[in-house]
Design an enzyme around this catalytic site. Structure first.
Site, PDB file in Angstrom:
ATOM      1  CB  CYS A  42      56.124  36.190  42.835  1.00 38.96           C
ATOM      2  SG  CYS A  42      54.548  36.414  42.863  1.00 38.96           S
ATOM      3  CD  GLU A  69      52.866  31.860  40.439  1.00 36.47           C
ATOM      4  OE1 GLU A  69      53.763  31.810  41.454  1.00 36.47           O
ATOM      5  OE2 GLU A  69      53.183  32.180  39.377  1.00 36.47           O
TER       6      GLU A  69
END
Length: 342
Positions: free
Chosen positions: A323, A89
């Protein structure tokens, strides 16, 4: 692809230092290799010119955006697929910032973080780290890069420092706008001061109590919080950048008055900023986010007592805020519809 290998390859194609830096600068800034007023035929070596198209395609293949998710705060969370199919990511932040990943997965295993739930899958190369910046710059300006995405940068130190060196030179990013985030590792305090690009440093503290920190960060190096602050202070004074301390606020765990008092004792008079980040709820974990009122009260108390504190919200909370959650969700959906349990 390692940046060192890319540099060696360019030199083997006849590139002089000025040619090498031009290729790297255009790549890191998401510009085509034909960019500029000067025709490449007029000054690039023939062998390099002939290899340029294939090289550009190879760099573009390092990473691509699998999906993009816009947040109400102006952020954009990117799920990035690497050449071997692994995903990481990146997050485009408001005010021209970018958060990048340094590993697929993470070995630290912070109990409040989704990324470490499956452990470390593999290290990212320095080229894959810079490729995330190039991808982001195709979408908007990037003037700050924080190494706070998936992974522990200290566990991939050579690759991260190589990426920082390129981004702080050919990549055109100010050194204090490159932020190295870590749970704390002795190698960081040894290696970071040696580089020609010295990034700002963010240290994940989360508690002032050593025994609680071992529970929250079970596979982090055994740094006593006081010792970690001392090491951070030395780096801050040497570089002229304040240390950013990261503190994920978890209700009933590290948001008590005792912790607030201990933070004051630890950080009062230090060249430091305390970033308080309320916990982002993750399904299946037993942790809770403190109330907005409690978080604001803690921040006011710290500032009043002489500790510069800021209340931070993770970017894109409305689009898989924590996250690793976006990656886990996407992988879960691909596994024959079996939902991911955090």
């Amino acid at each position: 692809m390692r940046i060192a290998d890319l540099r060696h390859r360019l030199r083997s194609l006849g590139a002089k230092p000025k040619h090498e830096e031009r290729v790297l600068r255009l790549w890191a800034n998401a510009l085509p290799q034909t960019h500029g007023r000067r025709r490449i035929e007029d000054w690039l070596p023939l062998e390099l010119r002939e290899a340029l198209s294939a090289l550009e395609a190879e760099l573009a293949a390092l990473a691509h955006v699998r999906s993009a998710h816009d947040g109400e705060d102006g952020s954009q969370r990117l799920l990035v697929t690497l050449a071997d199919g692994q995903t990481v990511e990146s997050v485009l932040l408001p005010r021209d910032g970018l958060c990048v990943s340094t590993q697929a997965g993470c070995a630290v295993g912070c109990v409040f973080c989704m990324t470490g739930r499956d452990g470390l899958i593999r290290q990212l190369t320095s080229g894959e780290i810079v490729a995330q910046v190039a991808l982001a710059r195709q979408r908007r300006a990037v003037r700050k890069v924080v190494f706070m995405g998936m992974g522990e940068p200290a566990h991939n130190l050579d690759a991260v420092l190589e990426a920082i060196d390129l981004l702080g030179t050919a990549g055109g990013i100010g050194h204090k706008q490159l932020v190295f985030s870590t749970v704390g590792d002795a190698r960081v305090f040894e290696r970071l001061p040696q580089g020609r690009v010295k990034p700002a440093l963010a240290l994940s503290l989360h508690t002032t109590r050593a025994e609680l920190r071992e529970q929250l960060l079970p596979r982090a190096p055994r740094f006593d919080p006081a010792d970690l602050v001392e090491a951070g202070e030395r780096y801050a004074r040497a570089t002229g950048y304040p240390i950013q301390y990261q503190w994920t606020l978890i209700e009933g765990v590290n948001d008590g008055d005792d912790e607030v008092e201990a933070i004051v004792s630890l950080l009062q008079g230090r060249y430091a900023i305390m970033n308080m980040i309320p916990f982002n709820a993750i399904e299946g974990l037993g942790f809770r986010r403190p109330s907005d009122e409690r978080a604001a009260q803690i921040m006011r108390t710290l500032n009043h007592r002489g500790v510069l504190a800021r209340l931070r919200q993770s970017a894109g909370q409305d689009v898989e805020a924590g996250c690793g959650q976006l990656r886990a969700r996407e992988l879960g959906l691909s596994r024959k519809g079996i939902p991911i349990r955090a």
